[in-house]
Scaffold this motif. Structure first.
Motif, PDB file in Angstrom:
ATOM      1  N   HIS A  82       2.152   1.482   6.428  1.00  0.00           N
ATOM      2  CA  HIS A  82       1.822   0.895   5.129  1.00  0.00           C
ATOM      3  C   HIS A  82       1.684  -0.604   5.308  1.00  0.00           C
ATOM      4  N   LEU A  83       1.003  -1.235   4.372  1.00  0.00           N
ATOM      5  CA  LEU A  83       0.766  -2.679   4.405  1.00  0.00           C
ATOM      6  C   LEU A  83       1.547  -3.370   3.311  1.00  0.00           C
ATOM      7  N   ARG A  84       1.896  -4.605   3.560  1.00  0.00           N
ATOM      8  CA  ARG A  84       2.482  -5.464   2.533  1.00  0.00           C
ATOM      9  C   ARG A  84       1.742  -6.792   2.580  1.00  0.00           C
ATOM     10  N   ALA A  85       1.396  -7.307   1.396  1.00  0.00           N
ATOM     11  CA  ALA A  85       0.725  -8.598   1.279  1.00  0.00           C
ATOM     12  C   ALA A  85       1.545  -9.481   0.349  1.00  0.00           C
ATOM     13  N   ASP A  86       1.732 -10.724   0.741  1.00  0.00           N
ATOM     14  CA  ASP A  86       2.435 -11.714  -0.073  1.00  0.00           C
ATOM     15  C   ASP A  86       1.511 -12.893  -0.275  1.00  0.00           C
ATOM     16  N   PHE A  87       1.165 -13.173  -1.551  1.00  0.00           N
ATOM     17  CA  PHE A  87       0.232 -14.242  -1.880  1.00  0.00           C
ATOM     18  C   PHE A  87       0.910 -15.281  -2.763  1.00  0.00           C
ATOM     19  N   VAL A 146     -13.986 -11.837   1.458  1.00  0.00           N
ATOM     20  CA  VAL A 146     -13.221 -10.724   0.911  1.00  0.00           C
ATOM     21  C   VAL A 146     -13.517 -10.546  -0.569  1.00  0.00           C
ATOM     22  N   LEU A 147     -13.600  -9.291  -0.999  1.00  0.00           N
ATOM     23  CA  LEU A 147     -13.694  -8.955  -2.421  1.00  0.00           C
ATOM     24  C   LEU A 147     -12.338  -8.459  -2.884  1.00  0.00           C
ATOM     25  N   LEU A 148     -11.884  -8.929  -4.042  1.00  0.00           N
ATOM     26  CA  LEU A 148     -10.629  -8.467  -4.627  1.00  0.00           C
ATOM     27  C   LEU A 148     -10.827  -8.236  -6.117  1.00  0.00           C
ATOM     28  N   THR A 149     -10.136  -7.243  -6.634  1.00  0.00           N
ATOM     29  CA  THR A 149     -10.088  -7.031  -8.076  1.00  0.00           C
ATOM     30  C   THR A 149      -8.750  -6.393  -8.417  1.00  0.00           C
ATOM     31  N   VAL A 150      -8.240  -6.720  -9.600  1.00  0.00           N
ATOM     32  CA  VAL A 150      -6.970  -6.167 -10.066  1.00  0.00           C
ATOM     33  C   VAL A 150      -7.203  -5.472 -11.391  1.00  0.00           C
ATOM     34  N   SER A 151      -6.644  -4.276 -11.513  1.00  0.00           N
ATOM     35  CA  SER A 151      -6.636  -3.544 -12.769  1.00  0.00           C
ATOM     36  C   SER A 151      -5.199  -3.110 -13.003  1.00  0.00           C
ATOM     37  N   GLY A 152      -4.560  -3.712 -13.999  1.00  0.00           N
ATOM     38  CA  GLY A 152      -3.140  -3.450 -14.224  1.00  0.00           C
ATOM     39  C   GLY A 152      -2.337  -3.959 -13.046  1.00  0.00           C
ATOM     40  N   ASN A 153      -1.626  -3.062 -12.375  1.00  0.00           N
ATOM     41  CA  ASN A 153      -0.834  -3.429 -11.198  1.00  0.00           C
ATOM     42  C   ASN A 153      -1.442  -2.886  -9.902  1.00  0.00           C
ATOM     43  N   ILE A 154      -2.736  -2.623  -9.914  1.00  0.00           N
ATOM     44  CA  ILE A 154      -3.423  -2.086  -8.737  1.00  0.00           C
ATOM     45  C   ILE A 154      -4.424  -3.122  -8.213  1.00  0.00           C
ATOM     46  N   LEU A 155      -4.312  -3.426  -6.933  1.00  0.00           N
ATOM     47  CA  LEU A 155      -5.212  -4.347  -6.247  1.00  0.00           C
ATOM     48  C   LEU A 155      -6.177  -3.535  -5.397  1.00  0.00           C
ATOM     49  N   TYR A 207     -20.567 -10.588   1.816  1.00  0.00           N
ATOM     50  CA  TYR A 207     -19.494  -9.887   1.097  1.00  0.00           C
ATOM     51  C   TYR A 207     -19.763  -8.382   1.088  1.00  0.00           C
ATOM     52  N   PRO A 208     -18.694  -7.556   1.178  1.00  0.00           N
ATOM     53  CA  PRO A 208     -18.865  -6.101   1.179  1.00  0.00           C
ATOM     54  C   PRO A 208     -19.545  -5.589  -0.084  1.00  0.00           C
ATOM     55  N   ASN A 209     -20.275  -4.479   0.059  1.00  0.00           N
ATOM     56  CA  ASN A 209     -20.957  -3.838  -1.068  1.00  0.00           C
ATOM     57  C   ASN A 209     -20.198  -2.631  -1.611  1.00  0.00           C
ATOM     58  N   ALA A 210     -18.973  -2.404  -1.135  1.00  0.00           N
ATOM     59  CA  ALA A 210     -18.167  -1.270  -1.596  1.00  0.00           C
ATOM     60  C   ALA A 210     -16.690  -1.635  -1.474  1.00  0.00           C
ATOM     61  N   PHE A 211     -15.856  -0.896  -2.197  1.00  0.00           N
ATOM     62  CA  PHE A 211     -14.411  -1.078  -2.094  1.00  0.00           C
ATOM     63  C   PHE A 211     -13.840  -0.117  -1.066  1.00  0.00           C
ATOM     64  N   TYR A 212     -12.769  -0.539  -0.430  1.00  0.00           N
ATOM     65  CA  TYR A 212     -12.008   0.315   0.468  1.00  0.00           C
ATOM     66  C   TYR A 212     -11.416   1.446  -0.357  1.00  0.00           C
ATOM     67  N   ASP A 213     -11.286   2.638   0.202  1.00  0.00           N
ATOM     68  CA  ASP A 213     -10.808   3.789  -0.577  1.00  0.00           C
ATOM     69  C   ASP A 213      -9.298   3.763  -0.827  1.00  0.00           C
ATOM     70  N   LYS A 214      -8.571   2.850  -0.238  1.00  0.00           N
ATOM     71  CA  LYS A 214      -7.132   2.690  -0.459  1.00  0.00           C
ATOM     72  C   LYS A 214      -6.903   1.458  -1.332  1.00  0.00           C
ATOM     73  N   SER A 215      -5.781   1.437  -2.020  1.00  0.00           N
ATOM     74  CA  SER A 215      -5.444   0.285  -2.866  1.00  0.00           C
ATOM     75  C   SER A 215      -4.005  -0.130  -2.608  1.00  0.00           C
ATOM     76  N   SER A 223       0.852  -1.198   0.000  1.00  0.00           N
ATOM     77  CA  SER A 223       0.000   0.000   0.000  1.00  0.00           C
ATOM     78  C   SER A 223       0.881   1.238   0.000  1.00  0.00           C
ATOM     79  N   GLY A 224       0.259   2.369  -0.252  1.00  0.00           N
ATOM     80  CA  GLY A 224       0.945   3.636  -0.086  1.00  0.00           C
ATOM     81  C   GLY A 224       1.108   3.919   1.394  1.00  0.00           C
ATOM     82  N   CYS A 225       1.744   5.018   1.714  1.00  0.00           N
ATOM     83  CA  CYS A 225       1.937   5.452   3.093  1.00  0.00           C
ATOM     84  C   CYS A 225       0.671   6.161   3.560  1.00  0.00           C
TER      85      CYS A 225
END
Length: 165
Positions: free
Chosen positions: A60-65, A130-139, A153-161, A49-51
């Motif tokens: 900031h967050l880091r995810a490893d999948f 959890v809901l996930l979507t990827v567009s290009g290099n953005i999760l 399942y959530p009905n909206a996306f979190y405002d951070k990516s 994530s960004g700062c």
């Protein structure tokens, strides 16, 4: 004990301590992505994530999948906290937000005109949908605090990516 033997033991002890610290340091290298056509391929790899600033501190967050199957993945999410508002310098705290995650694809859902993948999962911290979507290099991630549909399942996306590392 002679001085020579004591020095030898000190050197051995120092070497073992350095080796232990090095082993505990972890690996910051990003995980490789997945170029297969599998459903989960676009999520596999490392994300950051960004700062984010909050009350004079930052994080900031880091995810490893890692792919577990064509429709599932495993991984962890770690939060890094910093003194000051720029996410710079050594982190003063890191917290494993999700450890030993196991996520399984559970269908798709349209949210805000975007088709997202639904994942049911578990981690050491509990279970979640959890809901996930990827567009290009953005999760983008479904907002866990948003209202939920009948399946939970959530009905909206979190405002951070997050961005692929």
């Amino acid at each position: 004990m002679t001085t020579r033997i004591r020095r030898g033991f000190k050197l051995i002890g120092l070497s073992l301590a350095i080796a232990a610290l090095t082993a505990c340091g972890g690996n910051d290298d990003p995980l490789p992505g997945d170029t297969s056509g599998d459903l989960v391929a676009k999520y596999i790899g490392s994300w950051e994530s960004g700062c984010y600033e909050d009350s004079g501190a930052s994080a900031h967050l880091r995810a490893d999948f890692t792919k577990a199957s064509p429709t599932g993945f495993t991984g962890e999410v770690v939060a890094y906290a910093y003194i000051g508002t720029s996410c710079s310098g050594p982190s003063v705290k890191n917290k494993k937000v999700f450890t030993n995650m196991v996520m399984s694809h559970d269908g798709t859902k349209v949210v805000g005109g975007v088709t997202a993948d639904k994942f049911a999962g578990t981690a050491d911290q509990g279970s979640a949908k959890v809901l996930l979507t990827v567009s290009g290099n953005i999760l983008r991630i479904g907002d866990p605090d948003a209202s939920k549909d009948a399946q939970g399942y959530p009905n909206a996306f979190y405002d951070k990516s997050m961005s692929r590392i």
